[in-house]
Design a protein around this motif. Structure first.
Motif, PDB file in Angstrom:
ATOM      1  N   ILE A 136      29.087  42.229  28.503  1.00  8.37           N
ATOM      2  CA  ILE A 136      27.711  41.715  28.545  1.00  8.37           C
ATOM      3  C   ILE A 136      27.161  41.619  29.961  1.00  8.37           C
ATOM      4  O   ILE A 136      25.954  41.571  30.156  1.00  8.37           O
ATOM      5  N   ASN A 137      28.060  41.617  30.942  1.00 12.71           N
ATOM      6  CA  ASN A 137      27.632  41.592  32.342  1.00 12.71           C
ATOM      7  C   ASN A 137      27.688  42.976  32.992  1.00 12.71           C
ATOM      8  O   ASN A 137      27.466  43.106  34.195  1.00 12.71           O
ATOM      9  N   ASN A 138      27.995  43.994  32.188  1.00 13.95           N
ATOM     10  CA  ASN A 138      28.069  45.377  32.674  1.00 13.95           C
ATOM     11  C   ASN A 138      28.955  45.513  33.910  1.00 13.95           C
ATOM     12  O   ASN A 138      28.562  46.128  34.899  1.00 13.95           O
TER      13      ASN A 138
ATOM     14  N   GLU B 207      35.091  46.674  39.672  1.00 14.64           N
ATOM     15  CA  GLU B 207      34.119  45.737  40.258  1.00 14.64           C
ATOM     16  C   GLU B 207      34.657  44.308  40.260  1.00 14.64           C
ATOM     17  O   GLU B 207      34.525  43.593  41.254  1.00 14.64           O
ATOM     18  N   VAL B 208      35.262  43.893  39.150  1.00 16.68           N
ATOM     19  CA  VAL B 208      35.814  42.541  39.065  1.00 16.68           C
ATOM     20  C   VAL B 208      36.976  42.387  40.050  1.00 16.68           C
ATOM     21  O   VAL B 208      37.041  41.397  40.778  1.00 16.68           O
ATOM     22  N   CYS B 209      37.853  43.369  40.092  1.00 17.70           N
ATOM     23  CA  CYS B 209      39.000  43.312  41.012  1.00 17.70           C
ATOM     24  C   CYS B 209      38.539  43.251  42.465  1.00 17.70           C
ATOM     25  O   CYS B 209      39.063  42.454  43.248  1.00 17.70           O
ATOM     26  N   ASP B 210      37.564  44.078  42.814  1.00 21.83           N
ATOM     27  CA  ASP B 210      37.055  44.079  44.187  1.00 21.83           C
ATOM     28  C   ASP B 210      36.411  42.742  44.539  1.00 21.83           C
ATOM     29  O   ASP B 210      36.607  42.213  45.629  1.00 21.83           O
ATOM     30  N   ALA B 211      35.637  42.200  43.619  1.00 22.22           N
ATOM     31  CA  ALA B 211      34.916  40.952  43.883  1.00 22.22           C
ATOM     32  C   ALA B 211      35.858  39.753  44.004  1.00 22.22           C
ATOM     33  O   ALA B 211      35.603  38.845  44.801  1.00 22.22           O
ATOM     34  N   LEU B 212      36.936  39.760  43.222  1.00 20.12           N
ATOM     35  CA  LEU B 212      37.811  38.585  43.169  1.00 20.12           C
ATOM     36  C   LEU B 212      39.162  38.792  43.846  1.00 20.12           C
ATOM     37  O   LEU B 212      39.971  37.864  43.904  1.00 20.12           O
TER      38      LEU B 212
ATOM     39  N   THR C  36      47.354  44.249  37.509  1.00 19.36           N
ATOM     40  CA  THR C  36      47.477  42.898  36.952  1.00 19.36           C
ATOM     41  C   THR C  36      46.273  42.576  36.071  1.00 19.36           C
ATOM     42  O   THR C  36      46.413  42.066  34.954  1.00 19.36           O
ATOM     43  N   PHE C  37      45.093  42.894  36.582  1.00 18.68           N
ATOM     44  CA  PHE C  37      43.872  42.639  35.825  1.00 18.68           C
ATOM     45  C   PHE C  37      43.865  43.439  34.519  1.00 18.68           C
ATOM     46  O   PHE C  37      43.478  42.913  33.471  1.00 18.68           O
ATOM     47  N   CYS C  38      44.313  44.680  34.577  1.00 19.73           N
ATOM     48  CA  CYS C  38      44.393  45.506  33.367  1.00 19.73           C
ATOM     49  C   CYS C  38      45.343  44.901  32.343  1.00 19.73           C
ATOM     50  O   CYS C  38      45.089  44.959  31.136  1.00 19.73           O
ATOM     51  N   ASP C  39      46.423  44.296  32.813  1.00 19.54           N
ATOM     52  CA  ASP C  39      47.350  43.626  31.900  1.00 19.54           C
ATOM     53  C   ASP C  39      46.673  42.455  31.194  1.00 19.54           C
ATOM     54  O   ASP C  39      46.921  42.208  30.010  1.00 19.54           O
TER      55      ASP C  39
ATOM     56  N   LEU D 220      38.605  31.413  38.769  1.00 16.43           N
ATOM     57  CA  LEU D 220      37.843  32.414  39.523  1.00 16.43           C
ATOM     58  C   LEU D 220      36.996  33.280  38.592  1.00 16.43           C
ATOM     59  O   LEU D 220      35.827  33.562  38.871  1.00 16.43           O
ATOM     60  N   LEU D 221      37.590  33.685  37.480  1.00 12.67           N
ATOM     61  CA  LEU D 221      36.863  34.507  36.510  1.00 12.67           C
ATOM     62  C   LEU D 221      35.696  33.743  35.897  1.00 12.67           C
ATOM     63  O   LEU D 221      34.591  34.288  35.751  1.00 12.67           O
TER      64      LEU D 221
END
Length: 119
Positions: free
Chosen positions: A20-22, A27-32, A38-41, A56-57
């Motif tokens: 919903i936030n496109n 992008e999420v990994c770079d921002a946080l 790990t994020f994919c897991d 953080l998320l």
């Protein structure tokens, strides 16, 4: 058993808020500052993030931590309505007020926004 800590629910909710936030995974990994694998897991329901990562998320998506870790399928009527509204550019500002809103609250806000936009 509580829904808290359920990897599958976390995965479903995280994918939903990314959609919903496109936002892309990168992008999420770079921002946080998350490792991509790990994020994919987390996204695939293989592992569960620590509470500091959940925080953080939730801050990143401007939602409550519980929105990520709890089963929100009971709110599907509101979710469907919000998804429909998300595609309307004039309703973007609405999503800043929907964090704790009921469907009726959202409907009232939509009527107000629509009344303002009528020329």
């Amino acid at each position: 058993m509580s829904d808290l800590g359920n990897k599958e629910i976390m995965s479903k909710n995280l994918n939903y808020y990314m959609s919903i936030n496109n936002k892309t995974r990168q992008e999420v990994c770079d921002a946080l500052g998350f490792k991509y694998t790990t994020f994919c897991d987390w996204l695939n329901g293989k592992t569960y993030p620590r509470i500091d990562k959940i925080e953080l998320l939730s801050n990143y998506f401007n939602i409550k931590k519980s929105d990520l870790v709890e089963d929100k399928s009971k709110n599907s009527e509101l979710d469907e309505y919000l998804e429909e509204l998300r595609t309307r550019p004039e309703m973007k500002m609405l999503f800043n007020i929907t964090k704790n809103a009921t469907k009726e609250d959202v409907e009232k806000a939509v009527k107000i926004i629509e009344a303002i936009l009528i020329d």
